[in-house]
Design an enzyme around this catalytic site. Structure first.
Site, PDB file in Angstrom:
ATOM      1  N   ARG A 312     -33.858  32.909  20.796  1.00 60.11           N
ATOM      2  CA  ARG A 312     -34.428  31.622  21.196  1.00 60.11           C
ATOM      3  C   ARG A 312     -33.061  30.968  21.301  1.00 60.11           C
ATOM      4  NH1 ARG A 312     -39.029  27.599  21.358  1.00 60.11           N
ATOM      5  NH2 ARG A 312     -40.093  29.394  20.568  1.00 60.11           N
ATOM      6  N   GLU A 727     -40.980  20.983  15.100  1.00 57.38           N
ATOM      7  CA  GLU A 727     -39.535  21.408  15.388  1.00 57.38           C
ATOM      8  C   GLU A 727     -38.863  20.182  16.363  1.00 57.38           C
ATOM      9  OE1 GLU A 727     -40.696  25.755  16.172  1.00 57.38           O
ATOM     10  OE2 GLU A 727     -39.082  26.605  14.798  1.00 57.38           O
TER      11      GLU A 727
END
Ligand code: MTE
Ligand code: HPA
Ligand code: MOS
Length: 795
Positions: A312, A727
Site C-alpha cells: 500500500r 482512513e
C-alpha cells in the site's frame, strides 16, 4: 424518516458517554473463571534455554502454566506467512514476546506466579533495532518488490534539476482505549466460545481453531464492539485470544486475558517506521520528470501484515501526482521489535508523506532557477493527476472521477492561501521568536483491500412479526460508526424508523468467512451485503402484499413502496398496510422473513508480480491546508489553523463522517508532530504510558478547523453513493508536517532537509540549531531521527 443522509447519533454514543456500553472486560465474571497473564521475554534476541515454573505452579490459586509444548495444534500463526510463534519455542526475538501463559484464580496469585517463573537464555547477539542496522546486516522479511513504468534512467539523465534525499518516519502506537482483551469459555460439545476485542472475528476464529487443533465449526468468536482498533486489532488480537483459548482448552474453565496499558504498549506491534531513499528530476516549469524510490520498512520480528503494508505504501507513493517515469522498490526489514502491523492508512501515510517531502525538496531546488515556480503549491498543481490525460497511476489504474484539481483550487480560495502565505513568509523575515509555516497537501487514497479476495462480506437480516429488525454482519463496530450507518441503510430499504433496527453483535456463527473490518471499506462491503439481504426480505413482503391487494396479480414488486413505516401500492395509494402489520400477517402466511446477503466488490484485479492492475474500486480524495507556529526557543509546534476539503461522495451520516475526519486528522497530527516511540539500547519500549508517549489532547485540536465535504454525486456503484472515510483524513495531516518543513525552509534549506517525522520539539530544535550547516546527500544517508539516538545510559 429512513435516516440515510442524516446525522443520527452513533448507536453507542450514550453508552460510551455513560459507561453503559459493554466492552470485553465488562463481561461479568463466571464463577469458574480464571485470570490469565503472560510471561514475556525481557530480552530482544536470545536463545530460550529453559522455562522454570515449578515454584510458580506451587503457589495456591495458580491453576496452569502453559508453554509452547502445551499447544495441541499449530504452534505458529500469521495472516500471510505463519512464522510467528504463539509462545516462544527456542528463540525470542523481541522484548515483550509471550513465552508462557499463567492461569490463576486471583490477581494476587497471578502476580506472584509471574514473579516466580524463571526464564533462562543464552544471549545470542545484540538486537537489531533500526532499519539502517537491518540493511547493514542484510536482515529482511521479504524480497524486493518492484512497481515501475517508463524509463527512469533516461528521464533523470535528461532532467535539468535532479535531487536526492532520504525520508524517514517513525512508528506510532495505536493507543486504543480498550487494550487487547479476550474471554474464552467452554462451549457445548467441545466447542469454545470467545469474546474478543478484534477487528477480524473470522481470523481470530481461524487462529484459535488452528492453535487448539479444532475444526473451525468448534470455535465461535463474538465481538459486540471494540474500544478502538485503528488497525492494531486487525491481526494482533489473535495472539491474546489464542492464549485465553489455550487456558480454556487445558482447564475446561472460562479464561480472561486483558492487557494492562503498559503491557499493551510494550508487547504489541505498531505502525511501520519507514526509510525512503529517493531521487527525483524536475524541469524548470516544475513538472516531475522522473522518480526513483527505494522503500524500507521496519517490519519487526515476524511477517504479520508487513508485505501488504509495503504494497500500500508503494501504491501511494504517487499520492496525487502523475509520474510518467517511475521506479518503486520496496522491502521489509527484520528487526528485534514487536511485529509492526496495520495502522490507519496502512502504509499510505508513509508513502504520501514521502511524496509531499519530495515535492517540497524540489520546490527548494527550483529556487535556484530564475522564473521557476517558487511555491510548493505551484508544483503540486503542475503535477496533479489530470482528467482524461495524465491520469494513469504507476500501476496502471486510471484515476477516474478525479476531483483533485477543483478540490485544490477551491481549498486555496476558501483558505485565503496566497495572502496568508505571503504574510507568513514576510513574518518569518522579521520575527526572531515565532516561526510560521503553511502548506497544502492533497490526498488520494485507494479504497479496497489490496489483496482482492478480501473484498467480500455477508450480512443477515431478521424481521420479526412486530416489525422490528435485527441485522448482523461480519463488520465490527470500533467507534467508527459502521453499525449506525448500516442501521440507516437497512431502515432505508424498509422505510422504517432506524430505531426499529437492532444491530447485533458480530459473531462467526452468524456471519462466517469474513474479512477484518479494515481498509476503510466496511460500510462499502457490509453495508452492501446488508442492503442486499434486506432487499430480499422486502421483495418477499412486497409479493405477499400484492397478493393481498390483487390476488393472482403478476405486478412487479417494485409497485410496492416502503416508506414512513408503511407498505403501499403506488398505483392505488389507498392500498396500504403498516410495516409491522404486514410482517405479522406475512409470517402467519408462512413468508420467510429472514435473509442473508453477500457482496463481493466487482472489477478488481491486481497482479502483484508485475505490479499492474486496478486494485481499487475508487479513490477517496481530499486536501488540507495547515498553518503552524513554531517557538524557535523550544521547538514546540502549534497548529492554529486547518482548512480541509474532502470528497466522501454522498454521506450516509454527515455527523459521524465529520467525527471520522476530525478524529483521523488529529490522529495524523499526533503521528507527524508529538508521538515519538523511544526504545532503550536493548530494545525495550520506553514510551509505555500516557506520561511518556504524547498523543494530541483536546487542547491540541486546531482552534480554527474548517472541514468541507466536497459535493459530488458520489460513485454510481457504491452503497448509497457513499465513499470510504475511515482512513483518508489521517493522511491530510501530512499538511502539518509539510507546513513545519516550509517554516524551517524559510530559515534555510538545510534546516528543512534535516527534519525527520515526527517533528517533535527536539527534532525541530536540532534542525534549527544546524540550520547554517549545509546538508549533503551523504549526510542524509547517515542522518537519523533525533529519537533514534538514545542519549541516556544503557540499562
Ligand atoms: N474510528 C474509531 N473511532 N475507532 C477506530 O478504531 N479505526 C480506523 C477508522 N476509524 C477506527 C476508526 C481504521 S484503521 C479503519 S480501517 C476504519 O475506521 C475501519 O472502519 P470502516 O471501514 O467502517 O471505515
Ligand atoms: N488495508 C487494510 N488492511 C488490510 C489490507 C489493506 O489494504 N490488506 C490486508 N489487510
Ligand atoms: Mo485499518 S489500518 O485498515 O484497520
Amino acid at each position: 424518516m429512513s435516516g440515510v443522509g442524516q446525522s443520527l447519533p452513533h448507536e453507542s454514543a450514550e453508552g460510551h458517554a455513560t459507561g453503559r456500553a459493554s466492552f470485553i472486560d465488562d463481561i461479568p465474571r463466571r464463577q469458574d473463571e480464571l485470570l490469565v497473564g503472560l510471561v514475556t521475554s525481557p530480552v530482544a534476541c536470545a536463545r530460550l534455554v529453559r522455562v522454570e515454573s515449578t515454584a510458580a505452579r506451587a503457589i495456591p490459586g495458580v491453576i496452569a502454566i502453559l508453554t509452547a509444548q502445551d499447544i495441541p495444534g499449530a504452534t505458529h500463526f500469521g495472516p500471510l506467512v505463519q512464522d510467528e510463534p504463539i509462545l516462544a519455542l527456542d528463540t525470542v526475538r523481541y522484548i515483550g514476546q509471550p513465552v508462557a501463559i499463567i492461569a490463576a484464580e486471583s490477581a494476587t496469585a497471578l502476580q506472584a506466579a509471574r514473579a516466580m517463573v524463571q526464564l533462562e537464555f543464552d544471549t545470542i547477539a545484540p538486537p537489531v533495532l533500526s532499519i539502517e542496522e537491518a540493511i547493514a546486516a542484510n536482515r529482511f522479511l521479504t524480497e524486493p518488490h518492484v512497481i515501475a513504468r517508463g524509463n527512469v534512467e533516461a528521464a533523470l539523465a535528461k532532467a535539468p534539476i535532479v535531487r536526492r534525499g532520504v525520508f524517514q518516519c517513525l512508528g506510532q502506537e495505536h493507543l486504543y482505549f480498550e487494550t487487547q482483551a479476550a474471554v474464552a469459555m467452554p462451549g457445548d460439545d467441545g466447542q469454545i466460545q470467545l469474546h474478543v476485542s478484534t477487528q477480524g472475528p473470522s481470523e481470530t476464529q481461524h487462529v484459535v481453531a488452528e492453535t487448539l487443533g479444532k475444526p473451525l465449526n468448534h470455535v465461535i468468536c463474538t465481538t459486540r464492539r471494540l474500544g478502538g482498533g485503528f488497525g492494531g486489532k486487525e491481526t494482533q488480537a489473535n495472539l491474546t485470544a489464542a492464549c485465553a483459548a489455550l487456558v480454556t482448552q487445558h482447564t475446561g474453565r472460562a479464561a480472561r486475558l486483558v492487557y494492562e496499558r503498559g503491557e499493551d504498549m510494550r508487547n504489541t506491534g505498531k505502525r511501520h517506521p519507514f526509510r525512503v531513499e529517493w531521487e527525483a528530476g524536475v524541469d524548470a516549469s516544475g513538472r516531475i520528470q522522473g522518480l526513483r524510490v527505494l522503500l524500507f520498512s521496519d517490519g519487526g520480528a515476524y511477517t504479520d501484515l508487513s508485505p501488504s503494508v509495503m504494497d500500500r505504501a508503494m501504491l501511494h507513493i504517487d499520492n496525487a501526482y502523475f509520474l510518467e517515469h517511475v521506479y518503486i522498490e520496496g522491502r521489509v526489514c527484520e528487526t528485534h521489535h514487536a511485529p509492526a502491523t496495520a495502522f490507519r492508512g496502512f502504509g499510505g501515510p508513509q508513502g504520501i508523506a514521502t511524496m509531499e517531502t519530495i515535492v517540497q525538496e524540489l520546490t527548494l531546488a527550483l529556487r535556484e532557477i530564475p522564473n521557476a515556480p517558487r511555491h510548493a503549491l505551484a508544483l503540486q498543481q503542475q503535477n496533479l493527476y489530470g482528467r482524461g490525460e495524465r491520469n494513469s497511476t504507476p500501476y496502471g489504474q486510471i484515476v477516474a472521477e478525479n476531483h483533485l484539481p477543483e478540490i485544490m483550487s477551491m481549498l486555496v480560495q476558501e483558505s485565503d492561501f496566497d495572502t496568508r502565505f505571503d504574510a507568513i513568509e514576510a513574518h518569518n523575515r522579521t520575527d526572531s521568536r515565532w516561526l510560521r509555516g503553511m502548506a497544502v497537501s492533497p490526498v488520494k487514497f485507494g479504497i479496497s483491500f489490496v489483496a482482492t479476495f478480501m473484498n467480500q462480506a455477508n450480512a443477515q437480516v431478521l424481521v420479526y412479526p412486530d416489525g422490528s429488525v435485527q441485522v448482523s454482519t461480519g463488520g465490527t463496530e470500533m467507534g467508527q460508526g459502521l453499525n449506525t450507518k448500516i442501521r440507516q441503510l437497512v431502515s432505508g430499504v424498509f422505510g422504517i424508523d432506524p430505531a426499529a433496527i437492532a444491530m447485533m453483535a458480530t459473531s462467526t456463527d452468524k456471519n462466517h468467512n469474513t474479512s477484518p473490518t479494515a481498509a476503510s471499506a466496511s460500510t462499502d462491503l457490509n453495508g452492501a451485503a446488508a442492503v442486499q439481504a434486506a432487499t430480499t426480505v422486502r421483495d418477499r413482503l412486497a409479493r405477499w402484499a400484492l397478493q393481498q391487494w390483487a390476488p393472482g396479480t403478476d405486478a412487479p414488486t417494485s409497485r410496492v413502496s416502503f416508506a414512513h413505516g408503511l407498505l403501499f401500492d403506488h398505483e392505488y395509494p389507498e392500498r396500504r398496510i403498516p410495516f409491522a402489520d404486514a410482517c405479522a400477517a406475512a409470517r402467519f402466511a408462512r413468508v420467510d422473513l429472514g435473509a442473508r446477503g453477500f457482496y463481493a466488490t466487482p472489477g478488481l484485479h491486481f497482479d502483484r508480480s508485475t505490479g499492474r492492475g486496478a486494485p481499487f474500486l475508487y479513490y477517496t480524495q481530499g486536501a488540507a491546508v495547515a498553518e503552524v507556529c513554531i517557538d524557535r526557543f523550544t521547538g514546540m509546534v502549534r497548529v492554529p489553523r486547518v482548512d480541509l476539503r474532502i470528497d466522501i461522495g454522498q454521506s450516509i451520516n454527515p455527523g459521524i463522517d465529520r467525527g471520522q475526519i476530525i478524529g483521523g486528522f488529529v490522529q495524523g497530527l499526533g503521528w507527524v508532530t508529538t508521538e515519538c516511540l523511544m526504545y532503550d539500547p536493548n530494545g525495550a519500549v520506553l514510551t509505555d504510558s500516557f506520561c511518556t508517549y504524547k498523543v494530541p489532547l483536546a487542547s491540541d485540536v486546531p482552534p480554527h478547523f474548517s472541514c468541507h465535504f466536497h459535493e459530488t454525486d458520489g460513485p454510481a456503484h457504491t452503497v448509497a453513493r457513499s465513499k470510504a472515510v475511515g482512513e483518508p483524513p489521517l493522511m491530510l495531516a501530512v499538511s502539518v508536517f509539510s507546513a513545519v518543513r516550509h517554516a524551517l525552509g524559510c530559515v534555510s534549506p538545510a534546516a528543512a532537509q534535516r527534519l525527520c517525522l515526527p517533528a517533535t520539539p527536539e527534532e525541530v530544535l536540532r534542525a534549527l540549531s544546524l540550520a547554517h550547516v549545509p546538508f549533503s546527500h551523504d549526510d542524509a544517508m547517515r542522518w537519523q531521527h533525533s529519537a533514534s539516538i538514545w542519549q541516556g545510559t544503557s540499562a
